[in-house]
Design a protein around this motif. Structure first.
Motif, PDB file in Angstrom:
ATOM      1  N   SER A  72       0.742  -1.627  -0.191  1.00 49.72           N
ATOM      2  CA  SER A  72      -0.282   0.152  -0.157  1.00 49.72           C
ATOM      3  C   SER A  72       1.018   0.997   0.038  1.00 49.72           C
ATOM      4  O   SER A  72       2.126   1.040   1.042  1.00 49.72           O
ATOM      5  N   THR A  73       0.318   2.324  -0.482  1.00 44.95           N
ATOM      6  CA  THR A  73       1.199   3.613  -0.817  1.00 44.95           C
ATOM      7  C   THR A  73       0.268   3.968   0.370  1.00 44.95           C
ATOM      8  O   THR A  73       1.314   5.624   0.718  1.00 44.95           O
ATOM      9  N   GLU A  74      -0.959   4.069   1.007  1.00 41.86           N
ATOM     10  CA  GLU A  74      -1.092   5.252   2.245  1.00 41.86           C
ATOM     11  C   GLU A  74      -0.765   4.872   3.305  1.00 41.86           C
ATOM     12  O   GLU A  74      -1.470   5.112   4.966  1.00 41.86           O
ATOM     13  N   GLN A  75      -0.897   3.045   2.932  1.00 42.97           N
ATOM     14  CA  GLN A  75      -0.537   2.118   5.018  1.00 42.97           C
ATOM     15  C   GLN A  75       0.774   1.414   4.524  1.00 42.97           C
ATOM     16  O   GLN A  75       1.053   0.642   3.977  1.00 42.97           O
ATOM     17  N   VAL A  76       0.981   1.707   6.217  1.00 40.64           N
ATOM     18  CA  VAL A  76       2.892   1.116   5.642  1.00 40.64           C
ATOM     19  C   VAL A  76       3.017  -0.125   6.369  1.00 40.64           C
ATOM     20  O   VAL A  76       1.359  -0.513   7.408  1.00 40.64           O
ATOM     21  N   ASN A  77       3.216  -1.016   6.132  1.00 41.76           N
ATOM     22  CA  ASN A  77       3.630  -2.647   6.340  1.00 41.76           C
ATOM     23  C   ASN A  77       1.883  -3.305   5.961  1.00 41.76           C
ATOM     24  O   ASN A  77       1.698  -4.208   6.697  1.00 41.76           O
ATOM     25  N   VAL A  78       1.469  -2.885   5.038  1.00 46.97           N
ATOM     26  CA  VAL A  78      -0.716  -3.522   4.523  1.00 46.97           C
ATOM     27  C   VAL A  78       0.097  -3.985   2.796  1.00 46.97           C
ATOM     28  O   VAL A  78       0.692  -3.425   1.877  1.00 46.97           O
ATOM     29  N   PHE A  79       0.006  -5.638   2.720  1.00 44.97           N
ATOM     30  CA  PHE A  79       0.312  -6.116   1.781  1.00 44.97           C
ATOM     31  C   PHE A  79      -0.919  -6.373   0.887  1.00 44.97           C
ATOM     32  O   PHE A  79      -1.565  -6.890   1.995  1.00 44.97           O
ATOM     33  N   THR A  80      -0.593  -6.915  -0.336  1.00 46.69           N
ATOM     34  CA  THR A  80      -2.240  -7.908  -0.828  1.00 46.69           C
ATOM     35  C   THR A  80      -1.263  -8.115  -1.855  1.00 46.69           C
ATOM     36  O   THR A  80      -0.438  -7.884  -2.797  1.00 46.69           O
ATOM     37  N   MET A  81      -1.515 -10.050  -1.366  1.00 44.95           N
ATOM     38  CA  MET A  81      -1.249 -10.082  -2.090  1.00 44.95           C
ATOM     39  C   MET A  81      -2.234 -11.071  -3.660  1.00 44.95           C
ATOM     40  O   MET A  81      -3.264 -11.402  -3.467  1.00 44.95           O
ATOM     41  N   VAL A  82      -1.766 -10.737  -5.147  1.00 38.85           N
ATOM     42  CA  VAL A  82      -2.994 -10.986  -5.786  1.00 38.85           C
ATOM     43  C   VAL A  82      -2.580 -12.120  -6.952  1.00 38.85           C
ATOM     44  O   VAL A  82      -1.667 -12.419  -7.643  1.00 38.85           O
ATOM     45  N   GLU A  83      -3.192 -12.749  -6.343  1.00 39.65           N
ATOM     46  CA  GLU A  83      -3.318 -15.136  -7.360  1.00 39.65           C
ATOM     47  C   GLU A  83      -4.137 -14.518  -8.067  1.00 39.65           C
ATOM     48  O   GLU A  83      -5.890 -14.429  -8.046  1.00 39.65           O
ATOM     49  N   ASN A  84      -3.946 -15.311  -9.170  1.00 36.98           N
ATOM     50  CA  ASN A  84      -4.858 -15.722 -10.551  1.00 36.98           C
ATOM     51  C   ASN A  84      -4.362 -17.711 -10.811  1.00 36.98           C
ATOM     52  O   ASN A  84      -3.366 -17.147 -11.206  1.00 36.98           O
ATOM     53  N   TRP A  85      -5.528 -17.854 -11.026  1.00 38.21           N
ATOM     54  CA  TRP A  85      -5.419 -19.542 -10.928  1.00 38.21           C
ATOM     55  C   TRP A  85      -6.310 -19.995 -11.931  1.00 38.21           C
ATOM     56  O   TRP A  85      -7.421 -19.437 -12.107  1.00 38.21           O
ATOM     57  N   ARG A  86      -6.043 -20.663 -12.894  1.00 35.90           N
ATOM     58  CA  ARG A  86      -6.407 -21.447 -13.613  1.00 35.90           C
ATOM     59  C   ARG A  86      -8.161 -22.047 -13.013  1.00 35.90           C
ATOM     60  O   ARG A  86      -8.973 -22.075 -13.529  1.00 35.90           O
ATOM     61  N   ASP A  87      -7.917 -23.398 -12.147  1.00 34.48           N
ATOM     62  CA  ASP A  87      -8.481 -23.289 -11.517  1.00 34.48           C
ATOM     63  C   ASP A  87      -8.705 -23.821  -9.921  1.00 34.48           C
ATOM     64  O   ASP A  87      -7.906 -23.375  -9.615  1.00 34.48           O
ATOM     65  N   GLU A  88      -9.740 -24.404  -9.306  1.00 31.02           N
ATOM     66  CA  GLU A  88      -9.629 -24.598  -7.860  1.00 31.02           C
ATOM     67  C   GLU A  88      -8.848 -26.294  -7.621  1.00 31.02           C
ATOM     68  O   GLU A  88      -8.245 -26.040  -6.180  1.00 31.02           O
ATOM     69  N   GLN A  89      -8.637 -26.914  -8.798  1.00 34.06           N
ATOM     70  CA  GLN A  89      -7.650 -27.703  -9.154  1.00 34.06           C
ATOM     71  C   GLN A  89      -5.816 -27.204  -8.473  1.00 34.06           C
ATOM     72  O   GLN A  89      -5.223 -27.723  -7.903  1.00 34.06           O
ATOM     73  N   ALA A  90      -5.814 -25.822  -9.043  1.00 37.65           N
ATOM     74  CA  ALA A  90      -4.205 -25.408  -9.093  1.00 37.65           C
ATOM     75  C   ALA A  90      -4.325 -24.827  -7.500  1.00 37.65           C
ATOM     76  O   ALA A  90      -3.323 -24.928  -7.011  1.00 37.65           O
ATOM     77  N   ILE A  91      -5.383 -24.346  -7.199  1.00 37.72           N
ATOM     78  CA  ILE A  91      -5.441 -23.834  -5.776  1.00 37.72           C
ATOM     79  C   ILE A  91      -5.247 -24.794  -4.581  1.00 37.72           C
ATOM     80  O   ILE A  91      -4.337 -25.000  -3.688  1.00 37.72           O
ATOM     81  N   GLU A  92      -5.833 -26.157  -4.505  1.00 32.77           N
ATOM     82  CA  GLU A  92      -5.400 -27.147  -4.071  1.00 32.77           C
ATOM     83  C   GLU A  92      -4.039 -27.538  -3.725  1.00 32.77           C
ATOM     84  O   GLU A  92      -3.648 -27.675  -2.772  1.00 32.77           O
ATOM     85  N   GLY A  93      -3.503 -27.811  -5.146  1.00 33.50           N
ATOM     86  CA  GLY A  93      -1.679 -27.895  -5.026  1.00 33.50           C
ATOM     87  C   GLY A  93      -1.347 -26.896  -4.243  1.00 33.50           C
ATOM     88  O   GLY A  93      -0.091 -27.409  -3.506  1.00 33.50           O
ATOM     89  N   HIS A  94      -1.550 -25.636  -4.750  1.00 32.82           N
ATOM     90  CA  HIS A  94      -0.815 -24.546  -4.082  1.00 32.82           C
ATOM     91  C   HIS A  94      -0.793 -24.798  -3.180  1.00 32.82           C
ATOM     92  O   HIS A  94       0.076 -24.604  -1.989  1.00 32.82           O
ATOM     93  N   ASN A  95      -1.887 -25.418  -1.963  1.00 38.66           N
ATOM     94  CA  ASN A  95      -2.046 -24.727  -0.988  1.00 38.66           C
ATOM     95  C   ASN A  95      -1.438 -25.901   0.267  1.00 38.66           C
ATOM     96  O   ASN A  95      -1.726 -25.623   1.137  1.00 38.66           O
ATOM     97  N   GLN A  96      -1.017 -26.936  -0.391  1.00 37.13           N
ATOM     98  CA  GLN A  96      -0.079 -28.063  -0.284  1.00 37.13           C
ATOM     99  C   GLN A  96       0.947 -27.935  -0.287  1.00 37.13           C
ATOM    100  O   GLN A  96       2.450 -28.327   0.503  1.00 37.13           O
ATOM    101  N   SER A  97       1.828 -26.671  -0.283  1.00 43.44           N
ATOM    102  CA  SER A  97       3.109 -25.949  -1.146  1.00 43.44           C
ATOM    103  C   SER A  97       3.633 -26.112   0.585  1.00 43.44           C
ATOM    104  O   SER A  97       3.095 -25.418   1.365  1.00 43.44           O
ATOM    105  N   PRO A  98       4.901 -26.857   0.621  1.00 39.20           N
ATOM    106  CA  PRO A  98       5.413 -26.556   2.200  1.00 39.20           C
ATOM    107  C   PRO A  98       6.173 -25.166   2.122  1.00 39.20           C
ATOM    108  O   PRO A  98       5.493 -24.051   3.431  1.00 39.20           O
ATOM    109  N   LEU A  99       6.148 -24.634   1.421  1.00 37.23           N
ATOM    110  CA  LEU A  99       5.938 -22.945   1.958  1.00 37.23           C
ATOM    111  C   LEU A  99       5.201 -21.899   1.966  1.00 37.23           C
ATOM    112  O   LEU A  99       5.466 -20.875   2.843  1.00 37.23           O
ATOM    113  N   LEU A 100       3.866 -22.473   1.498  1.00 38.92           N
ATOM    114  CA  LEU A 100       3.026 -21.837   1.488  1.00 38.92           C
ATOM    115  C   LEU A 100       2.534 -21.974   3.583  1.00 38.92           C
ATOM    116  O   LEU A 100       1.910 -21.350   4.044  1.00 38.92           O
ATOM    117  N   GLN A 101       3.014 -23.693   3.299  1.00 46.03           N
ATOM    118  CA  GLN A 101       2.278 -24.212   5.270  1.00 46.03           C
ATOM    119  C   GLN A 101       3.005 -23.257   5.626  1.00 46.03           C
ATOM    120  O   GLN A 101       2.099 -22.672   7.116  1.00 46.03           O
TER     121      GLN A 101
END
Length: 95
Positions: free
Chosen positions: A43-72
């Motif tokens: 954010s340019t208006e709020q200190v230390n506020v971040f937004t992750m913008v994710e675009n995924w092909r489908d639910e299956q891709a998100i489910e796989g991502h949710n199992q990522s060790p780095l995300l966990q």
């Protein structure tokens, strides 16, 4: 396509650690099957506020991502990093 926006409010004391960890996650996630884009914005208006913008092909891709060790690992560390609870917004585009 599925769009996820995750808003993080990070404590000043943990900013550097959060950014180091999330940078590794971003690099790995961009290589995942079904990840169309994965970007972190501050954010340019709020200190230390971040937004992750994710675009995924489908639910299956998100489910796989949710199992990522780095995300966990990030999920595990968020209570230490966060000043406020993470806010998630999920939307599906009309085909």
């Amino acid at each position: 396509m599925i769009i996820i926006n995750a808003k993080f409010t990070i404590t000043e004391a943990k900013r550097a650690e959060f950014l180091e960890e999330v940078t590794q996650l971003i690099e790995a996630t961009r290589k995942e099957d079904g990840c169309l884009s994965y970007e972190l914005y501050e954010s340019t208006e709020q200190v230390n506020v971040f937004t992750m913008v994710e675009n995924w092909r489908d639910e299956q891709a998100i489910e796989g991502h949710n199992q990522s060790p780095l995300l966990q690992q990030l999920f595990k560390n968020m209570p230490e990093y966060a000043e406020k609870e993470t806010v998630l917004n999920v939307a599906k585009t009309i085909a």
